[in-house]
Design a protein around this motif. Structure first.
Motif, PDB file in Angstrom:
ATOM      1  N   MET A   1       0.848  -1.178   0.000  1.00  0.00           N
ATOM      2  CA  MET A   1       0.000   0.000   0.000  1.00  0.00           C
ATOM      3  C   MET A   1       0.890   1.237   0.000  1.00  0.00           C
ATOM      4  SD  MET A   1      -3.461   0.638   1.005  1.00  0.00           S
ATOM      5  CE  MET A   1      -3.950   1.995   0.047  1.00  0.00           C
ATOM      6  N   ASP A   2       0.632   2.127  -0.906  1.00  0.00           N
ATOM      7  CA  ASP A   2       1.410   3.345  -1.048  1.00  0.00           C
ATOM      8  C   ASP A   2       1.171   4.264   0.151  1.00  0.00           C
ATOM      9  OD1 ASP A   2       3.042   5.243  -2.538  1.00  0.00           O
ATOM     10  OD2 ASP A   2       1.183   6.349  -2.835  1.00  0.00           O
ATOM     11  N   ALA A   3       2.236   4.734   0.764  1.00  0.00           N
ATOM     12  CA  ALA A   3       2.145   5.589   1.954  1.00  0.00           C
ATOM     13  C   ALA A   3       1.409   6.892   1.663  1.00  0.00           C
ATOM     14  CB  ALA A   3       3.536   5.873   2.507  1.00  0.00           C
ATOM     15  N   LYS A   4       1.625   7.464   0.488  1.00  0.00           N
ATOM     16  CA  LYS A   4       0.949   8.727   0.146  1.00  0.00           C
ATOM     17  C   LYS A   4      -0.555   8.518   0.003  1.00  0.00           C
ATOM     18  CE  LYS A   4       4.855  10.946  -1.961  1.00  0.00           C
ATOM     19  NZ  LYS A   4       5.103  12.334  -1.830  1.00  0.00           N
ATOM     20  N   LEU A   5      -0.958   7.380  -0.553  1.00  0.00           N
ATOM     21  CA  LEU A   5      -2.382   7.068  -0.677  1.00  0.00           C
ATOM     22  C   LEU A   5      -2.994   6.896   0.707  1.00  0.00           C
ATOM     23  CD1 LEU A   5      -4.862   6.431  -2.402  1.00  0.00           C
ATOM     24  CD2 LEU A   5      -4.075   4.064  -2.497  1.00  0.00           C
ATOM     25  N   LEU A   6      -2.287   6.205   1.581  1.00  0.00           N
ATOM     26  CA  LEU A   6      -2.775   5.979   2.939  1.00  0.00           C
ATOM     27  C   LEU A   6      -2.982   7.304   3.678  1.00  0.00           C
ATOM     28  CD1 LEU A   6      -3.582   3.957   5.087  1.00  0.00           C
ATOM     29  CD2 LEU A   6      -1.189   3.760   5.725  1.00  0.00           C
ATOM     30  N   GLU A   7      -2.139   8.290   3.410  1.00  0.00           N
ATOM     31  CA  GLU A   7      -2.261   9.602   4.063  1.00  0.00           C
ATOM     32  C   GLU A   7      -3.547  10.327   3.684  1.00  0.00           C
ATOM     33  OE1 GLU A   7       1.137  12.080   3.354  1.00  0.00           O
ATOM     34  OE2 GLU A   7       2.525  10.583   4.130  1.00  0.00           O
ATOM     35  N   ILE A   8      -4.035  10.126   2.460  1.00  0.00           N
ATOM     36  CA  ILE A   8      -5.213  10.874   2.020  1.00  0.00           C
ATOM     37  C   ILE A   8      -6.518  10.098   2.178  1.00  0.00           C
ATOM     38  CG2 ILE A   8      -3.918  12.343   0.446  1.00  0.00           C
ATOM     39  CD1 ILE A   8      -4.963  10.604  -1.861  1.00  0.00           C
ATOM     40  N   LEU A   9      -6.444   8.782   2.329  1.00  0.00           N
ATOM     41  CA  LEU A   9      -7.666   7.996   2.499  1.00  0.00           C
ATOM     42  C   LEU A   9      -8.250   8.196   3.893  1.00  0.00           C
ATOM     43  CD1 LEU A   9      -6.845   4.557   0.849  1.00  0.00           C
ATOM     44  CD2 LEU A   9      -8.418   6.300   0.025  1.00  0.00           C
ATOM     45  N   VAL A  10      -9.564   8.292   3.965  1.00  0.00           N
ATOM     46  CA  VAL A  10     -10.271   8.398   5.239  1.00  0.00           C
ATOM     47  C   VAL A  10     -11.440   7.413   5.223  1.00  0.00           C
ATOM     48  CG1 VAL A  10      -9.655  10.811   5.645  1.00  0.00           C
ATOM     49  CG2 VAL A  10     -11.766  10.271   4.432  1.00  0.00           C
ATOM     50  N   CYS A  11     -11.963   7.144   6.390  1.00  0.00           N
ATOM     51  CA  CYS A  11     -13.121   6.273   6.519  1.00  0.00           C
ATOM     52  C   CYS A  11     -14.300   6.921   5.787  1.00  0.00           C
ATOM     53  CB  CYS A  11     -13.458   6.065   7.996  1.00  0.00           C
ATOM     54  SG  CYS A  11     -14.977   5.130   8.257  1.00  0.00           S
ATOM     55  N   PRO A  12     -14.986   6.178   4.911  1.00  0.00           N
ATOM     56  CA  PRO A  12     -16.119   6.759   4.201  1.00  0.00           C
ATOM     57  C   PRO A  12     -17.327   7.032   5.098  1.00  0.00           C
ATOM     58  CG  PRO A  12     -15.861   4.453   3.613  1.00  0.00           C
ATOM     59  CD  PRO A  12     -14.698   4.819   4.479  1.00  0.00           C
ATOM     60  N   VAL A  13     -17.352   6.449   6.286  1.00  0.00           N
ATOM     61  CA  VAL A  13     -18.476   6.630   7.206  1.00  0.00           C
ATOM     62  C   VAL A  13     -18.294   7.889   8.058  1.00  0.00           C
ATOM     63  CG1 VAL A  13     -19.773   5.599   9.111  1.00  0.00           C
ATOM     64  CG2 VAL A  13     -18.933   4.146   7.260  1.00  0.00           C
ATOM     65  N   CYS A  14     -17.152   7.968   8.767  1.00  0.00           N
ATOM     66  CA  CYS A  14     -16.947   9.075   9.713  1.00  0.00           C
ATOM     67  C   CYS A  14     -15.892  10.083   9.261  1.00  0.00           C
ATOM     68  CB  CYS A  14     -16.575   8.517  11.084  1.00  0.00           C
ATOM     69  SG  CYS A  14     -14.905   7.819  11.162  1.00  0.00           S
ATOM     70  N   LYS A  15     -15.227   9.807   8.159  1.00  0.00           N
ATOM     71  CA  LYS A  15     -14.150  10.656   7.616  1.00  0.00           C
ATOM     72  C   LYS A  15     -12.928  10.698   8.525  1.00  0.00           C
ATOM     73  CE  LYS A  15     -16.959  11.782   4.298  1.00  0.00           C
ATOM     74  NZ  LYS A  15     -17.689  10.569   3.991  1.00  0.00           N
ATOM     75  N   GLY A  16     -12.817   9.706   9.425  1.00  0.00           N
ATOM     76  CA  GLY A  16     -11.675   9.610  10.329  1.00  0.00           C
ATOM     77  C   GLY A  16     -10.495   8.910   9.680  1.00  0.00           C
ATOM     78  N   PRO A  17      -9.333   8.935  10.348  1.00  0.00           N
ATOM     79  CA  PRO A  17      -8.124   8.310   9.806  1.00  0.00           C
ATOM     80  C   PRO A  17      -8.235   6.789   9.793  1.00  0.00           C
ATOM     81  CG  PRO A  17      -7.749   9.049  12.048  1.00  0.00           C
ATOM     82  CD  PRO A  17      -9.121   9.534  11.659  1.00  0.00           C
TER      83      PRO A  17
END
Length: 61
Positions: A1-17
């Motif tokens: 998993m790309d670290a940069k992608l992980l930084e911008i992805l959030v939970c689609p339910v609560c928008k949390g990390p």
């Protein structure tokens, strides 16, 4: 998993990390206790496809 992608992805339910669980190939939302599978390197960010974490399951990462 790309670290940069992980930084911008959030939970689609609560928008949390999200936290990466490398062993299970999942992205974990600690707040909602949901696990989103990573299939062929692509995170499946659909609430309907998420796995609910067991109450005793420890969140790593």
């Amino acid at each position: 998993m790309d670290a940069k992608l992980l930084e911008i992805l959030v939970c689609p339910v609560c928008k949390g990390p999200l936290v990466l669980d490398k062993a299970r190939q999942e992205l974990i939302c600690r707040g909602d206790r949901l696990a989103y599978a990573i299939k062929d390197g692509i995170p499946v960010m659909l609430e309907s496809e998420a796995r609910e974490l067991d109450p005793t399951e420890e969140v790593k990462g």
